[in-house]
Motif scaffolding. Sequence first.
Motif, short mmCIF file in Angstrom:
data_model
loop_
_atom_site.label_atom_id
_atom_site.label_comp_id
_atom_site.label_asym_id
_atom_site.label_seq_id
_atom_site.Cartn_x
_atom_site.Cartn_y
_atom_site.Cartn_z
N LEU A 24 39.37 57.20 39.23
CA LEU A 24 39.24 56.37 40.65
C LEU A 24 39.93 55.68 41.56
CD1 LEU A 24 37.06 53.76 37.94
CD2 LEU A 24 36.11 55.28 39.51
N TYR A 25 41.09 55.45 41.51
CA TYR A 25 42.11 55.48 42.67
C TYR A 25 43.23 55.12 42.00
CZ TYR A 25 44.30 52.94 46.62
OH TYR A 25 44.97 52.71 47.93
N ASP A 26 44.32 56.12 43.04
CA ASP A 26 45.89 55.86 42.23
C ASP A 26 46.72 55.48 43.18
OD1 ASP A 26 48.83 57.06 42.24
OD2 ASP A 26 47.95 59.31 41.50
N ILE A 27 46.74 53.94 42.28
CA ILE A 27 47.73 52.73 43.12
C ILE A 27 48.76 53.24 43.59
CG2 ILE A 27 48.83 50.97 42.90
CD1 ILE A 27 47.26 50.52 40.27
N SER A 28 49.81 54.19 43.31
CA SER A 28 50.87 54.74 43.58
C SER A 28 50.61 55.98 44.73
CB SER A 28 51.56 55.29 42.33
OG SER A 28 50.76 56.78 42.40
N ARG A 29 50.21 57.14 44.83
CA ARG A 29 49.65 57.38 45.98
C ARG A 29 48.59 57.09 47.33
NH1 ARG A 29 49.65 63.29 43.36
NH2 ARG A 29 51.63 63.32 42.61
N LYS A 30 47.70 55.95 47.13
CA LYS A 30 46.54 55.18 47.54
C LYS A 30 46.15 56.66 47.99
CE LYS A 30 50.51 51.83 49.58
NZ LYS A 30 50.60 51.10 50.49
N ASP B 199 45.81 54.65 29.18
CA ASP B 199 45.41 53.47 29.18
C ASP B 199 44.08 53.22 29.07
OD1 ASP B 199 48.09 52.73 30.18
OD2 ASP B 199 47.60 53.56 32.58
N GLU B 200 43.48 53.44 27.80
CA GLU B 200 42.14 53.54 27.20
C GLU B 200 41.08 52.22 28.03
OE1 GLU B 200 41.30 55.42 23.74
OE2 GLU B 200 42.76 56.49 23.43
N SER B 201 42.03 51.31 27.39
CA SER B 201 40.97 50.48 28.03
C SER B 201 40.65 49.41 29.31
CB SER B 201 41.38 48.60 26.77
OG SER B 201 43.19 48.81 27.15
N GLU B 202 41.60 49.94 30.09
CA GLU B 202 42.02 49.73 31.35
C GLU B 202 40.92 50.41 32.52
OE1 GLU B 202 45.41 48.60 34.77
OE2 GLU B 202 45.38 50.58 33.54
N LEU B 203 40.78 51.72 31.73
CA LEU B 203 40.01 53.01 31.87
C LEU B 203 38.63 52.35 31.85
CD1 LEU B 203 39.33 55.65 34.16
CD2 LEU B 203 39.91 57.09 31.33
N ARG B 204 38.48 51.86 30.68
CA ARG B 204 37.49 51.88 29.70
C ARG B 204 36.19 51.01 30.45
NH1 ARG B 204 38.26 51.25 24.97
NH2 ARG B 204 37.76 52.83 24.04
N GLY B 205 37.23 49.75 30.84
CA GLY B 205 36.65 49.16 31.96
C GLY B 205 36.15 49.14 33.25
N ALA B 206 37.51 49.76 33.98
CA ALA B 206 36.80 50.54 35.18
C ALA B 206 35.31 51.15 35.22
CB ALA B 206 38.08 50.85 36.23
N GLY C 133 28.09 51.66 40.54
CA GLY C 133 28.64 52.81 42.18
C GLY C 133 29.50 52.23 41.76
N THR C 134 30.36 50.41 41.54
CA THR C 134 31.29 50.99 43.23
C THR C 134 32.26 50.77 41.90
OG1 THR C 134 30.24 48.61 42.48
CG2 THR C 134 30.43 49.17 43.94
N PHE C 135 33.94 50.42 41.85
CA PHE C 135 34.73 49.89 41.22
C PHE C 135 36.28 49.00 42.36
CE2 PHE C 135 35.61 53.80 43.46
CZ PHE C 135 36.96 54.06 43.61
N SER C 136 37.26 48.47 41.56
CA SER C 136 38.26 47.73 41.87
C SER C 136 39.66 48.31 40.78
CB SER C 136 38.14 45.87 42.11
OG SER C 136 37.21 45.36 42.03
N VAL C 137 40.33 48.72 41.92
CA VAL C 137 41.17 48.87 41.65
C VAL C 137 42.79 48.07 42.03
CG1 VAL C 137 43.42 50.69 40.86
CG2 VAL C 137 40.70 51.10 40.50
N ALA C 138 43.68 47.20 41.86
CA ALA C 138 44.39 46.68 41.97
C ALA C 138 43.70 45.70 43.13
CB ALA C 138 45.37 46.97 42.62
N ASN C 139 44.10 45.65 44.94
CA ASN C 139 43.69 45.56 45.83
C ASN C 139 42.41 46.69 46.68
OD1 ASN C 139 44.72 43.39 45.55
ND2 ASN C 139 46.32 43.54 46.91
#
Length: 475
Positions: free
Chosen positions: A254-260, A283-290, A298-304
Amino acid sequence: MNIFDFKIKEKFPNESVLKNPEIYGVFSGYNLPSFVKDWLIQRNSTLEGKIDKENLRLFLNKHIAQKNKKTIKGTLINDYVPIKVLARILIEPDIRSGVIKFSIPDLGIGHNEGVIPNYIAEKYPELKGGEIWGVVKLSYNPPDNGKTGFIEIVDYKSFKPYEVDLEYFKQKRREFEVSEWIDLLIRSMEYNPEGFESLQQKILFISRLLIFVEPNLNMFELAPKGTGKSYVFNNLSKYGWVISGGVISRAKLLYDISRKTPGLLTLYDFVAIDEVETIKFTDESELRGALKNYLESGTFSVANYKGESSAGLMVLGNIPLTQERKPVNNRYFVNLHKFFNDPALLDRFHGFIEGWKLPRMREDLILRGYALNVEYFSEILHELRTESQYRNVVQKLVDVPKDADTRDKNAIIKLSTAYLKLLFPHVESPEDIDKSDFKLYCLEQAIKMREIIKTQISYIDPEFSREVPEIRIRE
């Protein structure tokens, strides 16, 4: 050639290609997908289908240097002569350095060795990220003032040999019977339709293409090895990505926060997770939720970061069978990673392909005859994704009970729409298709695929009903 070969060649004179295993042997040693092979075969063919093998070999040796990849970097460094190649290029912007980097794994060029100059990226926007196929001219910049040397792309030509006329394709469909069209689709998947045992087996096989034509479609296929599931998703389109083994994370999908940087699901028409039983998840629970949010909307949110995409997710895995080629356990997901034994996650998958009902690869399934050029075929499938009228036709053809579960209804409508695009691309209104054909080839297939998902979920959590809405053809 038989009568059907002549018909394909007549109706698609510029878009068809003769599939001959002996001819395709010239590609031995080259790691090329089918859409590239077909393009090369066609550009070196006469109107009668004869291949200029010598000219083809010269092109391969000159522009596809996979056999000599160890010498590519040495040639660039020592000779200072630019090299032009047709290759698969992986592009990843580096936020920290402000540089767009690239790698060409087939040539041994690593991620930290390739740079795309700003003027090239501005001229060719597709070079700003993701995976592409193209003809690139490579040049070497030697170390200077303490800076390390690097290889850069100094020219680029997109690998898109076809400008697709979708209306032309739709009109040509009118000149084929349904059974003929199914056989043409199977041929264009590089299989011989005469090797299949029944019409239902053929429909099941082309069901692998549903995710190619319908956005945000999510599916499972479990099958024994040797039934060609990996081949279809690896070779038929440059618009898909296959993950085989390794580790899957939220950043990767979905989205890499460190690399943006956005993940694979934002870059392709579909992502296929192959050999899913060998995959590790972080990070199974985090990935599963996203992933639940993404598969639902068809949408997702990761951090901001808020993202959206139309990519579908295909999960491919093996399943143990009895001697009668039936699943050992009626709980199909029992051998999968615990990540997928979540009813709420599985409920967001629209359909299930029973891959064990498909034949293992045999000699009589090897195609020897005309089919649509894979590159042309893949462009058609890609274009069909954004054609919205098919869903409207489906909704006008069916009656949905008022108390129908919304996810079940959406799944059946999406699957029916995908079948309509594949089998009846010429249809523009409900009047253009026989209702019995729509019921047999689209609606009934969709309902069955959704029923399997619901049944498997009910085994994991009995509170989930295995019933699906009784969606019928509108009178």
